[in-house]
Design a protein around this motif. Structure first.
Motif, mmCIF file in Angstrom:
data_model
loop_
_atom_site.group_PDB
_atom_site.id
_atom_site.type_symbol
_atom_site.label_atom_id
_atom_site.label_comp_id
_atom_site.label_asym_id
_atom_site.label_seq_id
_atom_site.Cartn_x
_atom_site.Cartn_y
_atom_site.Cartn_z
ATOM 1 N N PRO A 80 0.851 -1.203 0.000
ATOM 2 C CA PRO A 80 0.000 0.000 0.000
ATOM 3 C C PRO A 80 0.882 1.248 0.000
ATOM 4 O O PRO A 80 2.109 1.152 -0.170
ATOM 5 C CB PRO A 80 -0.785 -0.140 1.307
ATOM 6 N N ALA A 81 0.279 2.404 0.200
ATOM 7 C CA ALA A 81 1.031 3.661 0.174
ATOM 8 C C ALA A 81 1.853 3.808 1.452
ATOM 9 O O ALA A 81 1.396 4.374 2.443
ATOM 10 C CB ALA A 81 0.075 4.834 0.009
ATOM 11 N N THR A 82 3.062 3.286 1.425
ATOM 12 C CA THR A 82 3.977 3.333 2.559
ATOM 13 C C THR A 82 5.302 3.914 2.098
ATOM 14 O O THR A 82 5.545 4.096 0.904
ATOM 15 C CB THR A 82 4.215 1.923 3.122
ATOM 16 N N LEU A 83 6.189 4.184 3.048
ATOM 17 C CA LEU A 83 7.534 4.642 2.692
ATOM 18 C C LEU A 83 8.247 3.585 1.853
ATOM 19 O O LEU A 83 8.971 3.912 0.914
ATOM 20 C CB LEU A 83 8.336 4.949 3.956
ATOM 21 N N GLU A 84 8.031 2.329 2.184
ATOM 22 C CA GLU A 84 8.660 1.252 1.418
ATOM 23 C C GLU A 84 8.170 1.245 -0.018
ATOM 24 O O GLU A 84 8.961 1.058 -0.958
ATOM 25 C CB GLU A 84 8.376 -0.096 2.087
ATOM 26 N N ALA A 85 6.875 1.441 -0.227
ATOM 27 C CA ALA A 85 6.339 1.484 -1.589
ATOM 28 C C ALA A 85 6.945 2.645 -2.366
ATOM 29 O O ALA A 85 7.266 2.520 -3.553
ATOM 30 C CB ALA A 85 4.824 1.601 -1.548
ATOM 31 N N ALA A 86 7.104 3.792 -1.709
ATOM 32 C CA ALA A 86 7.681 4.971 -2.368
ATOM 33 C C ALA A 86 9.125 4.714 -2.773
ATOM 34 O O ALA A 86 9.535 5.008 -3.901
ATOM 35 C CB ALA A 86 7.581 6.177 -1.436
ATOM 36 N N VAL A 87 9.911 4.160 -1.854
ATOM 37 C CA VAL A 87 11.323 3.909 -2.136
ATOM 38 C C VAL A 87 11.468 2.868 -3.251
ATOM 39 O O VAL A 87 12.277 3.039 -4.174
ATOM 40 C CB VAL A 87 12.056 3.465 -0.859
ATOM 41 N N ARG A 88 10.701 1.795 -3.176
ATOM 42 C CA ARG A 88 10.761 0.779 -4.236
ATOM 43 C C ARG A 88 10.437 1.381 -5.593
ATOM 44 O O ARG A 88 11.088 1.073 -6.605
ATOM 45 C CB ARG A 88 9.779 -0.351 -3.930
ATOM 46 N N SER A 89 9.427 2.235 -5.644
ATOM 47 C CA SER A 89 9.024 2.844 -6.909
ATOM 48 C C SER A 89 10.115 3.767 -7.439
ATOM 49 O O SER A 89 10.401 3.793 -8.641
ATOM 50 C CB SER A 89 7.717 3.619 -6.728
ATOM 51 N N GLY A 90 10.723 4.533 -6.538
ATOM 52 C CA GLY A 90 11.810 5.427 -6.961
ATOM 53 C C GLY A 90 12.977 4.657 -7.539
ATOM 54 O O GLY A 90 13.559 5.035 -8.576
ATOM 55 N N ILE A 91 13.351 3.556 -6.909
ATOM 56 C CA ILE A 91 14.449 2.736 -7.401
ATOM 57 C C ILE A 91 14.089 2.127 -8.752
ATOM 58 O O ILE A 91 14.915 2.108 -9.688
ATOM 59 C CB ILE A 91 14.779 1.630 -6.385
ATOM 60 N N ALA A 92 12.845 1.645 -8.894
ATOM 61 C CA ALA A 92 12.405 1.048 -10.151
ATOM 62 C C ALA A 92 12.470 2.068 -11.296
ATOM 63 O O ALA A 92 12.925 1.747 -12.406
ATOM 64 C CB ALA A 92 10.991 0.507 -10.005
ATOM 65 N N ALA A 93 12.026 3.301 -11.037
ATOM 66 C CA ALA A 93 12.067 4.330 -12.071
ATOM 67 C C ALA A 93 13.503 4.671 -12.451
ATOM 68 O O ALA A 93 13.825 4.868 -13.629
ATOM 69 C CB ALA A 93 11.328 5.590 -11.583
#
Length: 456
Positions: free
Chosen positions: A439-452
């Protein structure tokens, strides 16, 4: 990530310096890209940052991380955060102030899954029927691989697993609201199972609860800025990007690469710079607005319309001598009694300079905020006084309400979340709302940033 030679020397702009944007910029800097990180506000961190109010430094929301947040914790280590100093690490627990209306569930320091078995056997406030239901849930979910054939609401999942009313009220519903910030009647059971898989269903350390001892800006964004700048990158706040310009006139015919310029009315120099790639790491709506400014023949994948949920944190200051018996407690939220808080944190046990300061979290807080700040603060103070049986908690010295109206997207069943790739050449999106297990968590944000960053 090993240094990615494909981005070495490339000029890449990251728009938005929340946790997703900071993670993307750090990852690119590690690959020796020439990074420019731009943030519209004056403080980096997005919805997880410090705020200065009445000479006090507070967080715009009380956070708690899990030991399972591998991407976030690894990223913090890479920018020089000593995790043992930055966090108070506690075993998985759900403890209420009193067994009259709560329970006590604490996982011991034992290998998984033995730690959960012992915690279940030792749990107070649960009947044998409740414990059997909890064991059945865990066993069946493991057998299913934490996957559903078809998504449903968390309430439907709990009914399907024959969870008792007490267990739902004291364990599953609070965990659902805390993790997904969406009421269980509307929350995705599949995403909830993903969170449980990586915490309850993983190794013991993965289920540990990590409570920040540093303010949220110091916890990652400030260190990320130093890391990026030390790598030769540029970090600028107070810069509002309004347009994206695909520089088709300067296409490199050899490798068919589009260059990008950023429209910024207040900075002509920035507007004239050309970038090899762009990552839009803003919220979904801001990203959609920026993408709508792009004049291109390429087919852009439209971003879905998302619903949003608020989170409210109520700060209550008492005498510096006040100290709870634990760093945090779960609270029984009962709106019919004006009991809105779901968790209370003793900030004095996390930050020495904040002795006597309690932070109460109200997730999915639409109804609560309708009361108004003063009435909500008074109601929460009375809730604490009642639950802890401490009348003095009804009268704090001062109180401060901080509400993030769009703290997270509504994590509903079968929600279609966008990919990091949106159909534009060398342009990607990042944020906790993009496609992923969490869900919308810090972990989700960091994972998405790394993926991009890796897509660059």
């Amino acid at each position: 990530m090993a240094k990615n030679k494909s981005v070495a020397g490339k000029r890449i702009a990251v728009i938005g310096a929340g946790w997703a944007g900071c993670a993307a910029a750090v990852e690119l800097s590690r690959g020796q890209a020439q990074v420019t990180l731009l943030e519209a506000s004056r403080t980096l961190g997005g919805r997880a940052r410090k705020v200065a109010i009445q000479e006090h430094t507070l967080d715009n929301g009380q956070h708690i991380l899990l030991g399972a947040y591998d991407a976030t914790l690894t990223m913090m280590r890479q920018v020089g955060i000593p995790l043992d100093q930055a966090f108070l690490r506690l075993p998985l627990q759900m403890v209420y102030p009193s067994l009259d209306e709560g329970m006590e569930f604490i996982a011991p320091q034992l290998p998984a899954p033995l730690h959960l078995l012992v915690a279940l056997l030792r749990a107070k406030g649960l009947s044998r029927q409740d414990k059997m239901a909890l064991a059945r849930f865990s066993t069946t979910a493991r057998w299913m691989g934490w996957q559903l054939h078809q998504d449903c609401s968390v309430i439907e999942l709990l009914e399907r697993f024959d969870q008792t009313p007490v267990l739902c009220q004291l364990m599953w519903v609070p965990l659902c609201i805390a993790a997904l910030n969406t009421p269980p009647e509307r929350a995705s059971a599949q995403v909830f199972l993903h969170v449980l898989r990586d915490s309850l269903g993983a190794g013991r350390a993965a289920s540990d609860m990590l409570i920040p001892k540093w303010d949220l800006s110091a916890l990652f964004p400030e260190k990320a800025q130093k890391f990026i700048e030390n790598a030769g990158g540029i970090v600028r706040s107070g810069v509002n990007i309004k347009r994206l310009i695909a520089n088709a006139a300067n296409r490199n015919t050899t490798n068919n690469t589009v260059k990008w310029r950023l429209g910024c009315d207040s900075d002509e120099v920035l507007s004239n710079q050309e970038f090899d790639a762009v990552i839009i790491a803003t919220g979904a709506e801001q990203a959609g607005r920026l993408l709508n400014t792009v004049a291109t023949e390429q087919k852009i994948t439209p971003l879905p319309a998302l619903g949003y949920e608020p989170i409210t944190t109520c700060y209550l200051q008492y005498s510096p001598e006040l100290r709870l018996s634990r760093p945090f407690f779960a609270l029984r939220d009962r709106p019919e009694l004006q009991h809105w808080g779901q968790f209370v944190f003793d900030r004095g046990q996390l930050h020495k300079e904040q002795a006597g300061l309690l932070a109460v979290v109200v997730s999915a807080s639409d109804q609560a905020t309708d009361l108004g700040n003063e009435a909500l603060g008074n109601a929460i103070a009375l809730q604490l006084a009642t639950m802890f049986k401490m009348p003095e908690l009804a009268k704090p010295r001062w109180q401060q309400i901080i509400s993030e109206k769009r703290a997270t997207f509504s994590c509903t069943p079968s929600l279609q979340r966008p990919d990091n790739q949106i159909g534009l050449e060398n342009c990607f999106i990042a944020g906790d709302y993009t496609k992923g297990d969490y869900p919308a968590t810090l972990e989700a944000a960091v994972r998405s940033g790394i993926a991009a960053a890796r897509l660059c």
